[in-house]
Design a protein around this motif. Structure first.
Motif, PDB file in Angstrom:
ATOM      1  N   LYS A   1       0.827  -1.215   0.000  1.00  0.00           N
ATOM      2  CA  LYS A   1       0.000   0.000   0.000  1.00  0.00           C
ATOM      3  C   LYS A   1       0.864   1.268   0.000  1.00  0.00           C
ATOM      4  O   LYS A   1       0.664   2.171   0.808  1.00  0.00           O
ATOM      5  N   PRO A   2       1.836   1.339  -0.895  1.00  0.00           N
ATOM      6  CA  PRO A   2       2.691   2.536  -0.908  1.00  0.00           C
ATOM      7  C   PRO A   2       1.944   3.752  -1.437  1.00  0.00           C
ATOM      8  O   PRO A   2       0.918   3.632  -2.121  1.00  0.00           O
ATOM      9  N   VAL A   3       2.482   4.914  -1.131  1.00  0.00           N
ATOM     10  CA  VAL A   3       2.005   6.172  -1.704  1.00  0.00           C
ATOM     11  C   VAL A   3       2.951   6.528  -2.849  1.00  0.00           C
ATOM     12  O   VAL A   3       4.162   6.607  -2.651  1.00  0.00           O
ATOM     13  N   LEU A   4       2.403   6.719  -4.024  1.00  0.00           N
ATOM     14  CA  LEU A   4       3.220   7.082  -5.180  1.00  0.00           C
ATOM     15  C   LEU A   4       3.426   8.588  -5.223  1.00  0.00           C
ATOM     16  O   LEU A   4       2.469   9.363  -5.133  1.00  0.00           O
ATOM     17  N   ILE A   5       4.682   9.010  -5.342  1.00  0.00           N
ATOM     18  CA  ILE A   5       5.004  10.397  -5.623  1.00  0.00           C
ATOM     19  C   ILE A   5       5.972  10.400  -6.809  1.00  0.00           C
ATOM     20  O   ILE A   5       6.408   9.335  -7.253  1.00  0.00           O
ATOM     21  N   VAL A   6       6.291  11.576  -7.324  1.00  0.00           N
ATOM     22  CA  VAL A   6       7.225  11.657  -8.446  1.00  0.00           C
ATOM     23  C   VAL A   6       8.397  12.554  -8.064  1.00  0.00           C
ATOM     24  O   VAL A   6       8.241  13.527  -7.325  1.00  0.00           O
ATOM     25  N   GLU A   7       9.575  12.190  -8.561  1.00  0.00           N
ATOM     26  CA  GLU A   7      10.785  12.949  -8.284  1.00  0.00           C
ATOM     27  C   GLU A   7      11.523  13.249  -9.587  1.00  0.00           C
ATOM     28  O   GLU A   7      11.515  12.422 -10.503  1.00  0.00           O
ATOM     29  N   PRO A   8      12.171  14.423  -9.674  1.00  0.00           N
ATOM     30  CA  PRO A   8      12.920  14.761 -10.887  1.00  0.00           C
ATOM     31  C   PRO A   8      14.048  13.758 -11.129  1.00  0.00           C
ATOM     32  O   PRO A   8      14.732  13.336 -10.201  1.00  0.00           O
ATOM     33  N   ALA A   9      14.230  13.384 -12.376  1.00  0.00           N
ATOM     34  CA  ALA A   9      15.353  12.515 -12.772  1.00  0.00           C
ATOM     35  C   ALA A   9      16.261  13.342 -13.685  1.00  0.00           C
ATOM     36  O   ALA A   9      16.532  14.499 -13.402  1.00  0.00           O
ATOM     37  N   ASN A  10      16.714  12.763 -14.774  1.00  0.00           N
ATOM     38  CA  ASN A  10      17.642  13.464 -15.674  1.00  0.00           C
ATOM     39  C   ASN A  10      16.908  14.479 -16.554  1.00  0.00           C
ATOM     40  O   ASN A  10      15.745  14.291 -16.915  1.00  0.00           O
ATOM     41  N   ALA A  11      17.599  15.560 -16.875  1.00  0.00           N
ATOM     42  CA  ALA A  11      17.076  16.525 -17.831  1.00  0.00           C
ATOM     43  C   ALA A  11      17.385  16.046 -19.248  1.00  0.00           C
ATOM     44  O   ALA A  11      18.275  15.218 -19.458  1.00  0.00           O
TER      45      ALA A  11
END
Length: 300
Positions: free
Chosen positions: A109-119
C-alpha cells in the motif's frame, strides 16, 4: 628498493555492497517505473477538476500542501488522493536507516510520488525533465511510534516578529481604516496599511494575506489586487494553519471552474511558492531565535 605499500583497499573498505542487476531486472524496473508514472499522472489529472469545482476538495488540498509544504503541488495532490491523513513520508530505505520497518500488511500500500530525474533537450532546443515514480510510506505504516506531542506554541510577539522578518514592503499602522478592512496592500507605495489595536491572531491573518499580495505584485507583470486576492487568501490560510492560527476558508472563485488542468496547476504553484516564501522566512527566524535562546541558557 623496498616495495611500496598499497593503501587503496582501505579507501573502499566498509562500503555498502551494490547489487549488480541483470538485464531482465533492469527491464522490469523500467516497466514498473512506466506503469507507476502513468498511475501517478492519472491520479493528478483526475483530481485537478475536483479541486477546481469543489470547495471542500480545495480545502483538503490546501491542508495537505500545508503539512507537506516542501512537496510539489503534484505530490501534495498525490498524497491527498492516496493517503489524506499522512503525517510523515519516506521510502523503505529512509525508514530502515531510522531503525524502523514497513509493517507487513502495509507493504503493498505505498504512496506514489514523483521525483525529478535526468534533464533532456527537446528537438526545438528547450530543456525538459524526466521524472521517476517513487514508493513512499507514511509513519503510521511503519513500526515507528507516532509522535503525539503537542506542536510548538510560539509567543505572540515572537511569531509576529518572525512573520514580518525579511518583508519586501513597508508597514504603516493607522487608527482608521475602511469598515471590515484590517489590512491592505498598496502596490503603488509598496506598503501595507494595518488597522491599529488588533489582537495578535487578527494581525497575523491580515498581514500574511497582504504580504502575499506584495509577493505576487513583485513576481507577476499582470498583477492586480482583485485578480490575486483569492491567491493571497489561500496563502494566508496556509501560513496561519502552519503556525496553529485558525483562519477562514477561502471561497472558491467561479472563474476557477473554467480552468483546464494545466492552468490550475499554475495557479496552485503560484500559491504554494508564495506560502513557502513567507512561511520559510518565518520558520528561519523562529529557528534563529530558538538557537539564540539556547546559547543564552548555556552561558547562564
Amino acid at each position: 628498493m623496498p616495495k611500496r605499500k598499497n593503501f587503496d583497499s582501505i579507501l573502499t573498505s566498509g562500503q555498502t555492497y551494490k547489487k549488480q542487476f541483470t538485464e531482465e531486472e533492469k527491464e522490469a524496473w523500467v516497466e514498473t517505473q512506466k506503469q507507476n508514472r502513468e498511475t501517478a499522472n492519472g491520479i493528478v489529472e483526475n483530481a485537478l477538476p475536483e479541486i477546481s469545482q469543489n470547495s471542500e476538495k480545495l480545502l483538503q488540498y490546501l491542508d495537505t500542501q500545508t503539512r507537506f509544504f516542501s512537496y510539489s503541488v503534484r505530490n501534495a495532490i498525490l498524497i491527498m488522493q492516496q493517503r489524506p491523513d499522512a503525517v510523515k513520508l519516506g521510502d523503505s530505505s529512509y525508514w530502515r536507516k531510522k531503525g524502523f520497518y514497513i509493517q507487513r500488511r502495509e507493504k503493498n500500500k505505498p504512496v506514489l510520488i514523483v521525483e525529478p530525474a535526468n534533464a533532456f533537450v527537446r528537438d526545438d532546443g528547450s530543456v525538459g525533465q524526466y521524472y521517476n515514480a517513487k514508493e513512499v510510506y507514511d509513519i503510521t505504516q511503519t513500526t515507528a511510534r507516532l509522535d503525539k506531542s503537542k506542536p510548538v506554541k510560539y509567543e505572540e510577539t515572537e511569531l509576529l516578529t518572525a512573520l514580518i522578518s525579511g518583508r519586501k514592503c513597508d508597514i504603516e499602522v493607522l487608527d482608521e481604516m475602511a469598515d471590515g478592512v484590517n489590512a491592505e496592500y498598496i502596490p503603488d507605495d509598496n506598503c501595507i496599511l494595518v488597522r491599529s489595536g488588533m489582537g495578535a491572531e487578527d494581525i497575523f491573518r491580515a498581514l500574511s494575506k497582504e504580504m502575499a499580495h506584495c509577493e505576487f505584485s513583485r513576481l507577476y507583470d499582470d498583477y492586480s489586487y482583485e485578480s490575486f486576492d483569492f491567491h493571497a487568501k489561500c496563502v494566508s490560510y496556509m501560513t496561519s494553519k502552519r503556525y496553529g492560527i485558525e483562519s477562514s476558508v477561502p471561497t472558491l472563485p467561479e472563474s476557477y471552474k473554467e480552468l483546464d488542468n494545466g492552468e490550475l496547476l499554475e495557479e496552485l504553484t503560484a500559491i504554494r511558492e508564495a506560502a513557502n516564501s513567507i512561511g520559510g522566512r518565518t520558520a528561519r527566524t523562529l529557528e534563529l531565535n530558538r538557537q539564540e535562546k539556547s546559547r543564552e541558557n548555556e552561558t547562564r
